[in-house]
Every structure is written in structure tokens, then in C-alpha cells.
Design a protein around this motif. Structure first.
Motif, PDB file in Angstrom:
ATOM      1  N   ALA A  57       0.827  -1.211   0.000  1.00 52.73           N
ATOM      2  CA  ALA A  57       0.000   0.000   0.000  1.00 52.73           C
ATOM      3  C   ALA A  57       0.862   1.263   0.000  1.00 52.73           C
ATOM      4  O   ALA A  57       0.550   2.239  -0.694  1.00 52.73           O
ATOM      5  N   LEU A  58       1.950   1.262   0.762  1.00 51.63           N
ATOM      6  CA  LEU A  58       2.855   2.417   0.776  1.00 51.63           C
ATOM      7  C   LEU A  58       3.471   2.647  -0.602  1.00 51.63           C
ATOM      8  O   LEU A  58       3.562   3.789  -1.078  1.00 51.63           O
ATOM      9  N   LEU A  59       3.897   1.565  -1.255  1.00 54.77           N
ATOM     10  CA  LEU A  59       4.495   1.704  -2.583  1.00 54.77           C
ATOM     11  C   LEU A  59       3.481   2.222  -3.597  1.00 54.77           C
ATOM     12  O   LEU A  59       3.796   3.099  -4.417  1.00 54.77           O
ATOM     13  N   LEU A  60       2.260   1.711  -3.551  1.00 57.19           N
ATOM     14  CA  LEU A  60       1.236   2.156  -4.498  1.00 57.19           C
ATOM     15  C   LEU A  60       0.824   3.594  -4.223  1.00 57.19           C
ATOM     16  O   LEU A  60       0.471   4.331  -5.156  1.00 57.19           O
ATOM     17  N   ALA A  61       0.839   4.007  -2.944  1.00 58.82           N
ATOM     18  CA  ALA A  61       0.477   5.386  -2.621  1.00 58.82           C
ATOM     19  C   ALA A  61       1.497   6.383  -3.168  1.00 58.82           C
ATOM     20  O   ALA A  61       1.167   7.537  -3.443  1.00 58.82           O
ATOM     21  N   ARG A  62       2.748   5.943  -3.330  1.00 63.82           N
ATOM     22  CA  ARG A  62       3.806   6.826  -3.829  1.00 63.82           C
ATOM     23  C   ARG A  62       3.987   6.718  -5.341  1.00 63.82           C
ATOM     24  O   ARG A  62       4.827   7.431  -5.905  1.00 63.82           O
ATOM     25  N   ALA A  63       3.257   5.813  -5.981  1.00 66.05           N
ATOM     26  CA  ALA A  63       3.407   5.638  -7.428  1.00 66.05           C
ATOM     27  C   ALA A  63       2.950   6.888  -8.166  1.00 66.05           C
ATOM     28  O   ALA A  63       1.874   7.434  -7.888  1.00 66.05           O
ATOM     29  N   ARG A  64       3.762   7.345  -9.101  1.00 66.48           N
ATOM     30  CA  ARG A  64       3.447   8.554  -9.872  1.00 66.48           C
ATOM     31  C   ARG A  64       2.692   8.246 -11.154  1.00 66.48           C
ATOM     32  O   ARG A  64       1.876   9.033 -11.608  1.00 66.48           O
TER      33      ARG A  64
END
Length: 331
Positions: free
Chosen positions: A112-119
């Protein structure tokens, strides 16, 4: 005279008004009961009656073929003193609660953290990580047993090309639970979506304030993100523990199929619960074995009652202790 007449009429009218108020209150109660009747009937038929009946059967000897015979606490005494499989099932289930569930929560939170930071491409990645959660548990387990087949599975074939001797996975007691854990981590889409919504809901102003105070990425995670989503973490922990205590389908299917691969038999599922060597004999699997394989329904009911009490105790402990770390919780 006029004042005394008014008081007399008031005294006469008061009982009538009270009766009218009581009738109105009863009408409101009847309306409420009528509106709640679908839920009351459903709760009584599908939860209340089975719970009471299960409690009664746990004190009986019942084999589904003859009438229940009262034996008191004999089932519970046998469970905790003479059945060696119970402690094996408890140990395996604790493995799920203490290792599988925390890994699921951590992995879902990390994704979830990685997807939240995806541009860019965030929607595509979210879909990719969520799709495994839509796979039926039986089909997903069959797929993993095939992929992790020690002889012909693609995982061991690739490891062999790299010069690595692949493990036996579901054929090895030491690797069967890690293999099931890999399956559980593959299907964390539902928990990941909940964490993603919680992370995206954290106010940006909190991050900006922390950054102005000199907090780096790690400190922002510890002091901003985690406290803000702590209620979601508690929900995921409680939900995971409850599902872990009821862990059945994947273990049942994996044990049956892996035993069939090992013996090349057509149908060996019914006699290989917990294969290999009881390493996948979780508590619900033990319940199923005694209730539907051995037709010891009274003993299975006692196992089910203990599972209910333990599930309630685990949930209560988590909720009570959550007051110390859930941000904004009740005190």
C-alpha cells in the motif's frame, strides 16, 4: 370552585393520558420489532440456535446416526488430556497467528505504501496486486501446489537451472507451512486496498509539518503515517487473527492434493488430513476430521466451542491493548 373543578378534571384525565402514552409506546415497540424481525429471525435461526445446540452437543456422545447421549465434560477432558492431535493442531494454528498473519499485515501495508507513492500507472499496479484476492481459495491452492511441485513445478525447475536444490514444499513438513504462507501473501489484495485507502486519507498537512520540522521519510512513517492509520492496523490484526483461527480450505486442499501427488492415488484426501506428518493439521482441520471423517460430532462440537472461546479471547485482548497504541482510541 373553578380551580377545584380544574384539579378534579386533571385528576380524572391523568390516568387516561397515561394509558394513551403506554399504548403509543407499545405501538412504537411493535413497529420497531416488526422492522427488526428479519434480522431477529435470521440471527436466531443461523446463529443463536446453532450456538445453543452446539453447546449442548459438546456435552454428549453423538455420531449423527443415533440420538445424543449425555456424557458431561468427558469430551473436554479427552481433548486436553488424551488427544495428542489437539496440541499439534494448536501449535500449527499458533504458527498461523504469530507468523502468517503478521507477515500478511506487513506485506499488505508495504504494498500500500508503494502504491500510494506511485506517480504513473498506479491504477494498473493496484489492479495487478488486487486480482489474486478474486481467485477462489480452492483454485488458488491448486495452482500453488502445481507451481511448487518438487519434481515438475516451475519454481523448482527455475531453481535447478540456477544450481539451487529446490525444497519439497508441500511434501516436506518443514516447508508446508511456509508454502501456505506464500499463498497467503499472494492473496493480500483485500487488506492492501484497505491500507491503501487509509494511507491516502492521511492529511498532507501532517507530512508537510513534519518535513518542516526536519523529519525524514522514516520518521514521517513512524510518527505520522502509523499513528494516523492505527485503527486500520487494529482492524486488520483482529480480522487476520479471526481468519487465522478458522484457517481450513487452503490447508485441506493442499494436504489432499500433495498426498495424491506423493502416492499417485486417485482420491486420498479423506485419509491424509494434515499431510505431511500433521504439519498442515490446523485446528479447524482437526474439527472437520473428528466431525465428518470419524463421525464424532459431540467431540467436534466441544472443539468448536473451544475455538469460539479462544477467538473471543484473542479479539478481546487485541481490542483492550489497542487503547495503548491506537491513535484517537477510547481511554
Amino acid at each position: 370552585m373553578a380551580g377545584s373543578d380544574a384539579k378534579a378534571w386533571a385528576a380524572v384525565a391523568t390516568p387516561e393520558r397515561r394509558r394513551a402514552r403506554r399504548r403509543a409506546a407499545w405501538r412504537r415497540r411493535r413497529v420497531v420489532l416488526l422492522l427488526m424481525s428479519p434480522w431477529i429471525v435470521g440471527f436466531s435461526v443461523f446463529f443463536g440456535y446453532p450456538l445453543v445446540m452446539n453447546l449442548y452437543l459438546s456435552f454428549t456422545h453423538y455420531d449423527l446416526l443415533s440420538a445424543p447421549r449425555w456424557i458431561g465434560l468427558a469430551n473436554y477432558k479427552f481433548m486436553f488430556s488424551k488427544d495428542p492431535q489437539v496440541w499439534t493442531a494448536i501449535k500449527n494454528t499458533l504458527w498461523v497467528i504469530c507468523i502468517m498473519v503478521p507477515l500478511q499485515v506487513l506485506f499488505a501495508f508495504g504494498i500500500a505504501l508503494l502504491l500510494a507513492r506511485a506517480r504513473s500507472g498506479a491504477g494498473v499496479f493496484r489492479t495487478i496486486f488486487y486480482l489474486p484476492a478474486l481467485a477462489p481459495p480452492v483454485a488458488a491452492t491448486l495452482g500453488f501446489v502445481f507451481i511448487l511441485n518438487p519434481g515438475t513445478g516451475p519454481v523448482n525447475v527455475i531453481l535447478g537451472h540456477l544450481g539451487i536444490q529446490g525444497p519439497l514444499w508441500f511434501q516436506d513438513p518443514s516447508w508446508s507451512k511456509p508454502a501456505l504462507t506464500m499463498l497467503a501473501l499472494w492473496g493480500i489484495g483485500n487488506t492492501m486496498v484497505i491500507f491503501l485507502a487509509a494511507v491516502l486519507d492521511v492529511p498532507r498537512t501532517l507530512y508537510e509539518s513534519a518535513q518542516l520540522d526536519g523529519a525524514g521519510a522514516f520518521k514521517r512513517l513512524i510518527y505520522v503515517t502509523l499513528p494516523s492509520i492505527s485503527p486500520v492496523i487494529m482492524f486488520s490484526a483482529v480480522y487476520g487473527v479471526i481468519l487465522g483461527l478458522q484457517y481450513f480450505t487452503q490447508a485441506y486442499v493442499a494436504a489432499g492434493v500433495a498426498a495424491g501427488q506423493a502416492s499417485q492415488a486417485a482420491d486420498v484426501t479423506s485419509v491424509n488430513l494434515g499431510y505431511p506428518k500433521d504439519s498442515t493439521l490446523f485446528y479447524p482441520v482437526l474439527l472437520y476430521q473428528h466431525g465428518f471423517n470419524d463421525f464424532q460430532m459431540g467431540y467436534a462440537s466441544a472443539i468448536a466451542m473451544v475455538l469460539l472461546v479462544v477467538s473471543f479471547a484473542f479479539t478481546l485482548v487485541i481490542v483492550i491493548n489497542s487503547r495503548r497504541w491506537v491513535h484517537g482510541g477510547t481511554r
